[in-house]
Design a protein around this motif. Structure first.
Motif, short mmCIF file in Angstrom:
data_model
loop_
_atom_site.label_atom_id
_atom_site.label_comp_id
_atom_site.label_asym_id
_atom_site.label_seq_id
_atom_site.Cartn_x
_atom_site.Cartn_y
_atom_site.Cartn_z
N UNK A 212 0.82 -1.21 0.00
CA UNK A 212 0.00 0.00 0.00
C UNK A 212 0.86 1.27 0.00
N UNK A 232 12.16 11.72 -9.61
CA UNK A 232 11.29 10.56 -9.85
C UNK A 232 12.11 9.27 -9.87
N UNK A 408 7.48 14.12 -15.55
CA UNK A 408 7.12 13.92 -14.14
C UNK A 408 6.10 12.80 -14.09
N UNK A 409 6.35 11.77 -13.30
CA UNK A 409 5.40 10.65 -13.24
C UNK A 409 4.83 10.41 -11.84
N UNK A 410 5.56 10.83 -10.82
CA UNK A 410 5.08 10.51 -9.47
C UNK A 410 4.16 11.60 -8.93
N UNK A 411 2.95 11.22 -8.52
CA UNK A 411 2.07 12.18 -7.86
C UNK A 411 2.70 12.63 -6.53
N UNK A 412 2.35 13.81 -6.10
CA UNK A 412 2.93 14.35 -4.87
C UNK A 412 2.68 13.43 -3.68
N UNK A 413 1.48 12.87 -3.62
CA UNK A 413 1.17 12.02 -2.46
C UNK A 413 2.08 10.78 -2.43
N UNK A 414 2.43 10.27 -3.59
CA UNK A 414 3.35 9.12 -3.65
C UNK A 414 4.75 9.55 -3.21
N UNK A 415 5.14 10.76 -3.62
CA UNK A 415 6.48 11.25 -3.26
C UNK A 415 6.58 11.41 -1.74
N UNK A 416 5.51 11.95 -1.16
CA UNK A 416 5.51 12.15 0.29
C UNK A 416 5.56 10.78 1.00
N UNK A 417 4.71 9.88 0.54
CA UNK A 417 4.68 8.54 1.17
C UNK A 417 6.05 7.87 1.09
N UNK B 190 -3.91 16.81 -3.05
CA UNK B 190 -2.65 17.54 -2.92
C UNK B 190 -2.23 17.95 -4.32
N UNK B 192 -0.39 18.60 -7.72
CA UNK B 192 0.62 17.78 -8.40
C UNK B 192 1.32 18.58 -9.48
N UNK B 193 2.45 18.07 -9.92
CA UNK B 193 3.17 18.69 -11.02
C UNK B 193 2.38 18.49 -12.32
N UNK B 196 1.21 14.94 -14.41
CA UNK B 196 1.12 13.75 -13.55
C UNK B 196 -0.33 13.32 -13.46
#
Lengths: 475, 356
Positions: A212, A232, A408-417, B190, B192-193, B196
């Motif tokens: 998850x 990324x 850019x491929x990673x959403x911000x929430x994924x980067x934070x997680x 949140x 995003x760039x 994405x």
């Protein structure tokens, strides 16, 4: 059957119940053996036959080797070759068949021969690499004179098949587990509760952290069909480093916990590997049962470090290349193993030139070296996770900041997680570098342990999971 | 050679108050999961919503293989899935169709698998969502790609796990794919760039599912404007992608092949176009116009079709988020399209046949 499934919950409850019934010890072992076959058959029933063949072949061959101990070495070697032919034959056919055909096709094409192999539609039996190594260890031990053949076919069958570690390890040696089958054992109340706590920790690592928390980041980056940028690429790779650790160490922890609930002890398979200082340290902490297997049955028989320095480097490299290939039928896994072999050789060379053995002095030096080790390990994970060299090159270019027009491929929430989880994982492993989980729990207030286990269990229940298979099943 | 004798493994149990820990864990987990269950029920989740998945589909698919069906199978995407009331079907015809439509999925690739099944010769109802059906898009759910073989090869472990899951889902509301803790975290809004694909803009919970894969639109979408607007925004995003009109003829040809195979065994195929509304409908009119898609599909496959635009009693229904009907409207729509079907295929009405 996977540990993170409702089927396993029901299965394990029934096994525990059966194991606590007032039955003779032999009947309890038969129960465990039947349960182990059911555990395996629940995935694909016909493949239980492979387990039986491995069991019967190694049982008789080990006895053949033992009975020929007074005869020439050639006779014993012939027996051994029989075992290797069957076990490695299974691996070659089921795991490497398609790979071998593809490479044969490429080889023929390189000399101008057009060869189109037949379609390869063979299912890989889950965990075949684990149980073949386990049965081979038994026969090799007898061949090398480390142990006698076992007296009980039931104990041997249970050793090969014992469900907690059947499909993804730890790869157990006969001497570690079989003596535990000799006398009746039943988990004490404390063993049972500690076993359940370990299972909760393992499920938390698998369901909440690996599946998850991190899988989506790794999938997004490694599945991108376009160049990815520095952030990324690194976050995707770091996410995979955490995912593979929590997936595999999670499995091992559940295996250890479930065996403990039955009263059996399995060895550790991981000891804070991302806090390793250097690569020999890393391999003393990562997939310990495989690295010691490779050391004892491949590296040492090849000559280990007893020959010339050059020969030692060759042995190291060979061992790690084969270790890479053990993981999967692809050249990317071979490169992964080769990189680790190169790291180990380079470390050995540096230590021999500088005379530095063990950890360096100074906490900051140790931390810097641990982080360097971790970052270099991450480079190897790129080859482990990428399905092609083109894919690996794309990620490595991103990690080096050399990607052309990166997306850019990673959403911000994924980067934070990913950032939070990986930072937390590294911090915990660093703080526990010289300590065991048992030490930490023993020193913690009981209510804190209870709180942490409850929080993990709550997270597992509310995350639920979708029964994703463990990554190492495919090996 | 250096030989190592392996020692018997032992494991120490940390010396701490295990009984107290066990009691505390039990109390905290029971309390927190109960609180979670209460909160999920407040959000509109219900026990008995079976949280459909691939395993639920395979159960229905195997009914066909076992001959446990009434000669009617429904394929399609989420519209025919949410908009069909199986009880009404049964009430009107005495037959209960097997519901095999899949949300977020183009029915064509499953139709192909079905066409290759030599054992079925009944009526296949194919729901057409034009901006899905007439494209090369397969599915938003990779696990569905294996369905054509999964129903044959599904492991005993997975089949059993599905049954246990059903048992729990009938009693607990929080067991819902769309309301997992991790899913809720991913849905956080949140920024995003640019470029994405945002997890926030994935499809949220849209439906409830029950036995026999009876789906209905989740009632909360009718009362919660935020969820409804989110769904609409997602449809605008998903259906805003360009559609390659030059592919229409080839796609129709491939469907014709499958239809002919099913007919050659004595079966038949009917296409149903369920209602859509608002700017989504406007977009469908422009990028997948009926004259270039629906009409040639019927003509070249020689099939019967039911288009909501052609029937007064299928218009003016409550299309809640531009794409799916409310439960009440789904019942009305089913009543209307089954009536048309029975006119065309009188044998469908088993009760009438039995009475005559």
């Amino acid at each position: 059957m996977v540990f993170n499934s409702l089927t396993f919950v029901v299965f394990f409850a029934l096994v525990l119940l059966a194991h606590r019934l007032p039955l003779p010890w032999t009947a309890k072992k038969v129960n465990l053996l039947v349960a182990s076959y059911l555990f395996y058959a629940a995935w694909n029933p016909p493949f239980v036959i492979l387990l039986w063949i491995s069991t019967i072949v190694d049982w008789y061959i080990a006895r053949g080797i033992w009975n020929a101990r007074e005869k020439s070495r050639a006779v014993r070697r012939a027996w051994l070759l029989g075992s290797l032919a069957v076990n490695l034959g299974f691996l070659a056919f089921f795991k490497y068949g398609e790979f071998l055909l593809q490479n044969w096709q490429a080889l023929m094409a390189s000399v101008g021969v057009e060869y189109v192999p037949p379609a390869w539609d063979i299912i890989l039996p889950v965990g075949i690499s684990f149980y073949t190594f386990q049965t081979m260890a038994y026969t090799l031990d007898v061949y090398l004179g480390r142990s006698k053949p076992l007296d009980s076919f039931l104990d041997f069958s249970l050793f090969v098949t014992f469900f907690p570690q059947l499909v993804a390890g730890p790869i157990v040696r006969p001497g570690q587990l079989v003596p535990q089958f000799a006398r009746p054992v039943q988990a004490t109340r404390d063993q049972m509760l500690w076993g359940l706590a370990l299972m909760t920790l393992g499920l938390f690592m698998k369901v909440v952290i690996a599946d998850s928390g991190l899988a989506a980041s790794a999938d997004a980056v490694f599945g991108a069909d376009k160049p990815v940028g520095f952030a990324d690429a690194w976050l995707g790779t770091l996410a995979f480093s955490g995912q593979i650790f929590c997936d595999f160490a999670g499995y091992s922890t559940i295996a250890i916990g479930s065996a403990l609930c039955l009263g059996f002890a399995l060895p550790d398979n991981f000891r804070m590997p991302y806090a390793a200082i250097g690569f020999s340290d890393f391999w003393r902490r990562w997939h310990i049962s495989l690295s010691t297997w490779l050391r004892d049955y491949l590296y040492i028989p090849l000559g280990g470090n007893r020959g010339s320095e050059a020969r030692t480097y060759v042995n190291l490299m060979l061992t790690m290349l084969l270790g890479g290939l053990w993981h999967g039928a692809s050249w990317t896994f071979v490169v992964w193993g080769g990189l680790h072999g190169f790291y180990l050789a380079a470390e050995r060379w540096i230590r021999s030139r500088t005379g530095v053995q063990g950890d360096p002095a100074g906490a900051w030096n140790r931390l810097a070296l641990a982080l360097t080790t971790y970052l270099l390990v991450n480079v190897t994970w790129v080859f482990f996770r990428a399905e092609t060299f083109e894919g690996a090159a794309r990620i490595l270019a991103g990690m080096a900041g050399l990607a052309a027009e990166p997306a850019a491929v990673l959403p911000t929430v994924f980067m934070i997680k990913t950032g939070v989880i990986v930072a937390g994982m590294i911090a915990i492993q660093w703080l526990m570098r010289r300590r065991t989980l048992e030490d930490v729990v023993a020193r913690a207030p009981w209510w804190l342990t209870g709180l942490v286990v409850a929080a993990m269990l709550f997270a597992v229940i509310t995350t639920q999971g979708s029964g994703e298979a463990f990554i190492y099943f495919q090996f | 050679m250096e030989l190592r004798q392996d020692e018997v493994t032992t494991r120490a149990v940390p010396a701490t108050g295990w009984s107290a820990i066990g009691g505390l864990v039990l109390a905290l987990v029971v309390a927190s999961v109960t609180a979670w269950e209460v909160q999920m029920r407040r959000l509109g989740l219900r026990a008995g919503d079976l949280d459909d998945g691939a395993s639920h589909w395979t159960v229905e698919r195997r009914k066909i293989a076992a001959g446990k069906h009434d000669g009617v199978v429904i394929h399609g995407s989420s519209r025919i899935l949410f908009d069909t009331d199986l009880d009404v079907w049964e009430e009107l015809t005495g037959r209960r169709p097997i519901q095999l439509a899949l949300p977020g999925t183009n029915p064509r690739f499953l139709l192909r698998g079905f066409a290759q099944d030599a054992d079925f010769s009944g009526l296949v109802i194919v729901g057409v969502t034009p901006a899905v059906f007439f494209t090369d898009f397969t599915t938003a759910f990779p696990e569905y790609l294996e369905l054509n073989t999964l129903w044959l090869e599904e492991s005993p472990s997975r089949r059993f796990g599905h049954q246990v899951g059903l048992l729990l889902s009938r009693r607990l509301a929080f067991l819902d794919d769309q309301y997992r803790l991790g899913t809720l975290v991913d849905q956080l809004d949140i920024p995003d760039r640019p470029g994405v694909r945002r997890p926030h803009m994935r499809v949220w919970k849209l439906s409830e599912s029950f036995d026999d894969r009876q789906y209905f639109l989740w009632p909360r979408l009718q009362t919660d404007a935020r969820l409804r607007e989110h769904a609409k925004a997602v449809w605008r995003l998903n259906f805003g992608r360009p559609v390659d009109a030059s592919r229409f003829p080839a796609i129709i040809d491939s469907v014709r092949e499958d239809v002919e195979k099913i007919r050659s065994r004595g079966g038949d195929v009917v296409f149903v176009r369920a209602p859509s509304d608002g700017d989504l409908y406007e977009r469908e009119l422009s990028v997948v116009p009926r004259a270039a898609t629906w009409d040639p599909l019927l003509e070249r496959t020689g099939s019967f079709g039911i288009h909501f635009e052609d029937h007064a009693d299928m218009r003016g229904l409550d299309v809640v988020e531009m794409s799916h009907l409310s439960r009440e409207s789904a019942t009305r729509f089913t009543r209307a399209y089954v009536a048309v079907l029975v006119q065309r295929y009188p044998w469908l009405d088993r009760r009438a046949a039995a009475g005559s």
